[in-house]
Motif scaffolding. Structure first.
Motif, PDB file in Angstrom:
ATOM      1  N   ASP A 175       0.837  -1.200   0.000  1.00  0.00           N
ATOM      2  CA  ASP A 175       0.000   0.000   0.000  1.00  0.00           C
ATOM      3  C   ASP A 175       0.876   1.257   0.000  1.00  0.00           C
ATOM      4  O   ASP A 175       0.573   2.238  -0.688  1.00  0.00           O
ATOM      5  CB  ASP A 175      -0.916   0.010   1.231  1.00  0.00           C
ATOM      6  N   ALA A 176       1.975   1.209   0.745  1.00  0.00           N
ATOM      7  CA  ALA A 176       2.881   2.365   0.801  1.00  0.00           C
ATOM      8  C   ALA A 176       3.539   2.607  -0.560  1.00  0.00           C
ATOM      9  O   ALA A 176       3.723   3.761  -0.975  1.00  0.00           O
ATOM     10  CB  ALA A 176       3.949   2.141   1.874  1.00  0.00           C
ATOM     11  N   ASP A 177       3.885   1.519  -1.271  1.00  0.00           N
ATOM     12  CA  ASP A 177       4.467   1.664  -2.615  1.00  0.00           C
ATOM     13  C   ASP A 177       3.488   2.377  -3.547  1.00  0.00           C
ATOM     14  O   ASP A 177       3.870   3.272  -4.308  1.00  0.00           O
ATOM     15  CB  ASP A 177       4.800   0.293  -3.205  1.00  0.00           C
ATOM     16  N   LEU A 178       2.232   1.940  -3.505  1.00  0.00           N
ATOM     17  CA  LEU A 178       1.236   2.514  -4.406  1.00  0.00           C
ATOM     18  C   LEU A 178       0.945   3.964  -4.033  1.00  0.00           C
ATOM     19  O   LEU A 178       0.804   4.826  -4.918  1.00  0.00           O
ATOM     20  CB  LEU A 178      -0.039   1.670  -4.374  1.00  0.00           C
ATOM     21  N   ASP A 179       0.865   4.262  -2.745  1.00  0.00           N
ATOM     22  CA  ASP A 179       0.664   5.651  -2.332  1.00  0.00           C
ATOM     23  C   ASP A 179       1.796   6.539  -2.839  1.00  0.00           C
ATOM     24  O   ASP A 179       1.569   7.646  -3.343  1.00  0.00           O
ATOM     25  CB  ASP A 179       0.595   5.743  -0.810  1.00  0.00           C
ATOM     26  N   ALA A 180       3.014   6.051  -2.702  1.00  0.00           N
ATOM     27  CA  ALA A 180       4.164   6.837  -3.137  1.00  0.00           C
ATOM     28  C   ALA A 180       4.138   7.049  -4.649  1.00  0.00           C
ATOM     29  O   ALA A 180       4.515   8.122  -5.144  1.00  0.00           O
ATOM     30  CB  ALA A 180       5.459   6.140  -2.717  1.00  0.00           C
ATOM     31  N   MET A 181       3.662   6.045  -5.379  1.00  0.00           N
ATOM     32  CA  MET A 181       3.609   6.150  -6.834  1.00  0.00           C
ATOM     33  C   MET A 181       2.616   7.222  -7.263  1.00  0.00           C
ATOM     34  O   MET A 181       2.895   8.033  -8.147  1.00  0.00           O
ATOM     35  CB  MET A 181       3.221   4.795  -7.434  1.00  0.00           C
ATOM     36  N   TYR A 182       1.447   7.259  -6.631  1.00  0.00           N
ATOM     37  CA  TYR A 182       0.435   8.231  -7.014  1.00  0.00           C
ATOM     38  C   TYR A 182       0.735   9.629  -6.483  1.00  0.00           C
ATOM     39  O   TYR A 182       0.393  10.627  -7.112  1.00  0.00           O
ATOM     40  CB  TYR A 182      -0.942   7.777  -6.541  1.00  0.00           C
ATOM     41  N   ALA A 183       1.368   9.699  -5.315  1.00  0.00           N
ATOM     42  CA  ALA A 183       1.660  10.999  -4.716  1.00  0.00           C
ATOM     43  C   ALA A 183       2.877  11.663  -5.338  1.00  0.00           C
ATOM     44  O   ALA A 183       3.088  12.872  -5.158  1.00  0.00           O
ATOM     45  CB  ALA A 183       1.879  10.845  -3.215  1.00  0.00           C
ATOM     46  N   ALA A 184       3.679  10.910  -6.075  1.00  0.00           N
ATOM     47  CA  ALA A 184       4.949  11.418  -6.592  1.00  0.00           C
ATOM     48  C   ALA A 184       4.755  12.670  -7.443  1.00  0.00           C
ATOM     49  O   ALA A 184       3.766  12.808  -8.173  1.00  0.00           O
ATOM     50  CB  ALA A 184       5.646  10.335  -7.412  1.00  0.00           C
ATOM     51  N   ASP A 185       5.716  13.562  -7.339  1.00  0.00           N
ATOM     52  CA  ASP A 185       5.685  14.814  -8.084  1.00  0.00           C
ATOM     53  C   ASP A 185       5.819  14.519  -9.578  1.00  0.00           C
ATOM     54  O   ASP A 185       6.848  14.010 -10.023  1.00  0.00           O
ATOM     55  CB  ASP A 185       6.845  15.696  -7.612  1.00  0.00           C
ATOM     56  N   PRO A 186       4.786  14.812 -10.386  1.00  0.00           N
ATOM     57  CA  PRO A 186       4.877  14.525 -11.819  1.00  0.00           C
ATOM     58  C   PRO A 186       5.730  15.533 -12.581  1.00  0.00           C
ATOM     59  O   PRO A 186       6.053  15.316 -13.747  1.00  0.00           O
ATOM     60  CB  PRO A 186       3.418  14.582 -12.286  1.00  0.00           C
ATOM     61  N   THR A 187       6.083  16.638 -11.935  1.00  0.00           N
ATOM     62  CA  THR A 187       6.876  17.678 -12.606  1.00  0.00           C
ATOM     63  C   THR A 187       8.060  18.076 -11.729  1.00  0.00           C
ATOM     64  O   THR A 187       8.136  19.218 -11.249  1.00  0.00           O
ATOM     65  CB  THR A 187       6.005  18.909 -12.905  1.00  0.00           C
ATOM     66  N   PRO A 188       8.995  17.161 -11.494  1.00  0.00           N
ATOM     67  CA  PRO A 188      10.138  17.503 -10.634  1.00  0.00           C
ATOM     68  C   PRO A 188      10.953  18.634 -11.255  1.00  0.00           C
ATOM     69  O   PRO A 188      11.326  18.572 -12.421  1.00  0.00           O
ATOM     70  CB  PRO A 188      10.936  16.196 -10.575  1.00  0.00           C
ATOM     71  N   ASP A 189      11.219  19.648 -10.445  1.00  0.00           N
ATOM     72  CA  ASP A 189      11.910  20.813 -11.006  1.00  0.00           C
ATOM     73  C   ASP A 189      13.145  21.220 -10.225  1.00  0.00           C
ATOM     74  O   ASP A 189      13.713  22.283 -10.466  1.00  0.00           O
ATOM     75  CB  ASP A 189      10.954  22.004 -11.134  1.00  0.00           C
ATOM     76  N   THR A 190      13.573  20.388  -9.277  1.00  0.00           N
ATOM     77  CA  THR A 190      14.857  20.609  -8.612  1.00  0.00           C
ATOM     78  C   THR A 190      15.701  19.350  -8.793  1.00  0.00           C
ATOM     79  O   THR A 190      15.180  18.268  -9.099  1.00  0.00           O
ATOM     80  CB  THR A 190      14.686  20.881  -7.111  1.00  0.00           C
ATOM     81  N   ALA A 191      17.011  19.489  -8.568  1.00  0.00           N
ATOM     82  CA  ALA A 191      17.910  18.336  -8.730  1.00  0.00           C
ATOM     83  C   ALA A 191      17.521  17.215  -7.774  1.00  0.00           C
ATOM     84  O   ALA A 191      17.538  16.033  -8.137  1.00  0.00           O
ATOM     85  CB  ALA A 191      19.361  18.773  -8.504  1.00  0.00           C
ATOM     86  N   ALA A 192      17.150  17.571  -6.547  1.00  0.00           N
ATOM     87  CA  ALA A 192      16.776  16.552  -5.559  1.00  0.00           C
ATOM     88  C   ALA A 192      15.500  15.832  -5.974  1.00  0.00           C
ATOM     89  O   ALA A 192      15.392  14.598  -5.844  1.00  0.00           O
ATOM     90  CB  ALA A 192      16.590  17.197  -4.191  1.00  0.00           C
ATOM     91  N   GLU A 193      14.497  16.583  -6.470  1.00  0.00           N
ATOM     92  CA  GLU A 193      13.247  15.952  -6.908  1.00  0.00           C
ATOM     93  C   GLU A 193      13.487  15.042  -8.110  1.00  0.00           C
ATOM     94  O   GLU A 193      12.914  13.961  -8.198  1.00  0.00           O
ATOM     95  CB  GLU A 193      12.219  17.039  -7.249  1.00  0.00           C
ATOM     96  N   ARG A 194      14.328  15.497  -9.039  1.00  0.00           N
ATOM     97  CA  ARG A 194      14.608  14.669 -10.211  1.00  0.00           C
ATOM     98  C   ARG A 194      15.353  13.393  -9.820  1.00  0.00           C
ATOM     99  O   ARG A 194      15.091  12.315 -10.363  1.00  0.00           O
ATOM    100  CB  ARG A 194      15.390  15.470 -11.246  1.00  0.00           C
ATOM    101  N   ALA A 195      16.273  13.477  -8.882  1.00  0.00           N
ATOM    102  CA  ALA A 195      17.010  12.297  -8.434  1.00  0.00           C
ATOM    103  C   ALA A 195      16.082  11.303  -7.744  1.00  0.00           C
ATOM    104  O   ALA A 195      16.174  10.084  -7.950  1.00  0.00           O
ATOM    105  CB  ALA A 195      18.138  12.721  -7.496  1.00  0.00           C
ATOM    106  N   ALA A 196      15.165  11.829  -6.916  1.00  0.00           N
ATOM    107  CA  ALA A 196      14.205  10.944  -6.237  1.00  0.00           C
ATOM    108  C   ALA A 196      13.301  10.246  -7.240  1.00  0.00           C
ATOM    109  O   ALA A 196      13.010   9.050  -7.117  1.00  0.00           O
ATOM    110  CB  ALA A 196      13.382  11.749  -5.238  1.00  0.00           C
ATOM    111  N   ALA A 197      12.830  10.997  -8.250  1.00  0.00           N
ATOM    112  CA  ALA A 197      11.977  10.393  -9.280  1.00  0.00           C
ATOM    113  C   ALA A 197      12.728   9.332 -10.058  1.00  0.00           C
ATOM    114  O   ALA A 197      12.152   8.312 -10.463  1.00  0.00           O
ATOM    115  CB  ALA A 197      11.467  11.478 -10.221  1.00  0.00           C
ATOM    116  N   GLN A 198      14.027   9.541 -10.271  1.00  0.00           N
ATOM    117  CA  GLN A 198      14.848   8.583 -11.014  1.00  0.00           C
ATOM    118  C   GLN A 198      15.017   7.286 -10.237  1.00  0.00           C
ATOM    119  O   GLN A 198      14.989   6.196 -10.797  1.00  0.00           O
ATOM    120  CB  GLN A 198      16.225   9.191 -11.283  1.00  0.00           C
ATOM    121  N   ARG A 199      15.186   7.398  -8.921  1.00  0.00           N
ATOM    122  CA  ARG A 199      15.449   6.207  -8.097  1.00  0.00           C
ATOM    123  C   ARG A 199      14.207   5.377  -7.844  1.00  0.00           C
ATOM    124  O   ARG A 199      14.284   4.151  -7.710  1.00  0.00           O
ATOM    125  CB  ARG A 199      16.023   6.628  -6.730  1.00  0.00           C
TER     126      ARG A 199
END
Length: 570
Positions: free
Chosen positions: A203-227
């Protein structure tokens, strides 16, 4: 961007169309719907009908008069009678522990009109003496009158859609002539639903997938989306074991042949829609001599040949096509809202688009409170999922309008959060339905589609800027199959020379599986009949076009195939 690749469904697509409650239950945000089918031996059926066990190698059609079929004669394009000739291949001796084991049917505990049963199949067909898994089945017995033809296996698409749920809807989905002549059987494919489930996405995996920022605009957000995808997939395969690594359509097609044997049918009769056409096409490639009557509705083209790295021009052209499709759907939404009610969002499409873009950008900076203990904040990701899935489900548009009005104009995220949760089968306590399509469809997708240079394709800034709402609802993203190391599909280009015509049908206004792909699949199956329906929407049969319904009913129940390719009018 997996949504830009040939053969894949749009990122917000669903795989079985918007008809009956089944199809709205099967929605999911990353891909479409999936799977089907099975039944019992044929007590009263004609001995040479497709599917009926036969001592000889020749089959012939039943009587085709209106009186014999229980229906009225109708004018229609010319048809030819279907006959079945030639022997079928023997069942594999190395799998004798599985083939021919008849289903022990019993009345379903939730509805005595249906029978329930199960069949065991090997987890790995290359190691038949190894682990086993159980496939759950639901059967609607033939209603009569008249002799029973056999079993009709059905699949609603996905990947990951429940054939058990599809079977529940069979009494209202299939025509009287089909229900009279066939036992209609649905099954939940391996690892899903009521079959032995793989529940490696938490359930936590799915929540994280839907809550994830669809438009990462900082280096940290982009790295998190990549991982995130690689970490999620590695955890899933580690906990899900051998079955999680073997969820692809090739395994499902082999399971389907075991199920065919388990109901006593010599040949497979099958109706598959959307991603269900993948199962039918792969089955026809693997078990060509055992194809009986097969309807492939609104096809996913299985081709997945090696691709060279696309040019930026190719990427942008593909992105513009996807964005135009999204923009057209959004225009329909706004037009419908403005014409049917006093629309609080407004009736001007560009203005509504700008409003929602500004709303999503605000959520990116500051999520809204919801008052829901399990989902206290409405993030940009959750709102994007709500809008994207809501646009794909016309019946949900009034609820989507109300929820957006409350969030955009009143700053209250509760209603839109609840709407998003309903779209992804999430309960208010934070749990997802145990049979949720959301839990399993990625395992099939990652099995079926090998890595491609398109996976990391990103459109030019100009394309994203010219389609700003699309860029937030269906944004270019990291590959959701990154880090997945399970067994991948080996048959990347299907083709089958079946002895009887396969019926391939689709709507020319289908935005989920374009008619060009449906036509291309028809071209890969020798002697198929291709039917184009002048209609919008996903799924041609059972959606209100009398011609399409008649063509499919005549084919399945009366053994009559169109003489050649033709078009059904609106």
């Amino acid at each position: 961007m997996r949504g830009l690749r040939r053969g894949r469904l749009p990122a917000q697509g669903n795989g079985a169309g918007r008809r009956h409650d089944l199809l709205s239950r099967l929605l999911a945000p990353l891909v479409s719907l999936a799977i089907l089918a099975t039944l019992l031996l044929l007590a009263t059926g004609p001995s040479h009908a497709p599917g009926a066990a036969s001592s000889g190698g020749t089959s012939s059609p039943p009587a085709t008069s209106a009186a014999a079929s229980g229906g009225a004669a109708r004018d229609r394009p010319g048809t030819t009678p279907i006959s079945f000739t030639g022997p079928v291949d023997p069942e594999p001796t190395e799998l004798r522990a599985y083939y021919g084991k008849r289903v022990a049917w019993a009345s379903c505990h939730d509805d005595a009109a249906f029978d329930c049963g199960s069949v065991q199949v090997p987890v790995d067909y290359r190691q038949p003496n190894g682990a086993r898994t159980t496939i759950a089945l639901r059967r609607l017995p033939a209603a009569g009158p008249g002799p029973r033809i056999g079993s009709l296996f059905i699949n609603p698409g996905g990947p990951g859609g429940s054939g058990i749920d599809f079977a529940r809807d069979a009494p209202t989905f299939f025509g009287d002539a089909v229900r009279a002549r066939y036992d209609i059987v649905g099954f939940d494919p391996r690892g899903m639903g009521e079959s032995d489930p793989v529940r490696c996405f938490t359930d936590a995996d799915l929540d994280a997938m839907y809550a994830a920022d669809p438009t990462p605009d900082t280096a940290a957000e982009r790295a998190a989306a990549q991982r995130a995808p690689a970490e999620r997939n590695r955890r899933c395969l580690a906990s899900g074991g051998a079955l999680a690594a073997r969820m692809g359509t090739e395994f499902v097609a082999r399971d389907l042949d075991v199920l065919r044997s388990a109901v006593g049918d010599e040949r497979l009769n099958y109706y598959g829609v959307s991603y269900g056409t993948m199962i039918g096409a792969v089955y026809a490639d693997f078990f060509t001599s055992r194809v009986g009557l097969m309807v492939l509705d609104s096809a996913v083209l299985p081709d997945a040949l090696a691709e060279e790295k696309p040019s930026q021009q190719d990427i942008d052209a593909s992105a513009r096509g996807a964005a135009d499709d999204f923009d057209n759907a959004f225009t329909d939404f706004v037009t419908d809202c403005g014409s049917s009610i006093t629309c609080p969002l407004g009736a001007d499409t560009p203005a509504v688009s700008r409003t929602l873009v500004a709303f999503l950008d605000r959520l990116d900076r500051q999520p809204l409170e919801t008052g829901e203990a399990s989902l206290p904040h409405l993030t940009e990701g959750w709102a994007s999922a709500a809008i994207g899935l809501g646009l794909e489900t016309r019946e949900a548009w009034p609820d989507l309008v109300d929820a957006l009005d409350t969030a955009v104009h009143q700053g209250d995220g509760a209603e839109l959060a609840l709407f998003a949760m309903s779209m992804v089968e999430r309960n208010e306590d934070g749990t997802y339905a145990p049979t949720s399509f959301t839990r399993s469809h990625l395992l099939v997708t990652c099995s079926d589609w090998p890595p491609s240079p398109w996976d990391s394709a990103v459109p030019s800034h100009d394309v994203l800027a010219n389609h700003p709402l699309w860029a937030r609802i269906q944004p270019p993203s990291t590959d959701p199959c990154d880090g997945w190391t399970g067994v991948r599909r080996e048959t990347l280009l299907v083709g089958a020379e079946v002895s009887t015509p396969v019926l391939v049908i689709g709507n020319d206004g289908d935005r989920t599986t374009p008619i060009e792909d449906t036509e291309a699949l028809a071209g890969e199956i020798v002697r198929s009949r291709f039917v184009t329906v002048s209609a919008e929407g996903h799924g041609a049969y059972g959606t209100g076009n009398d011609c399409a319904n008649a063509v499919v009913d005549d084919y399945l129940a009366r053994f009559e195939a169109p003489e050649g390719d033709f078009r059904c009018g609106a």
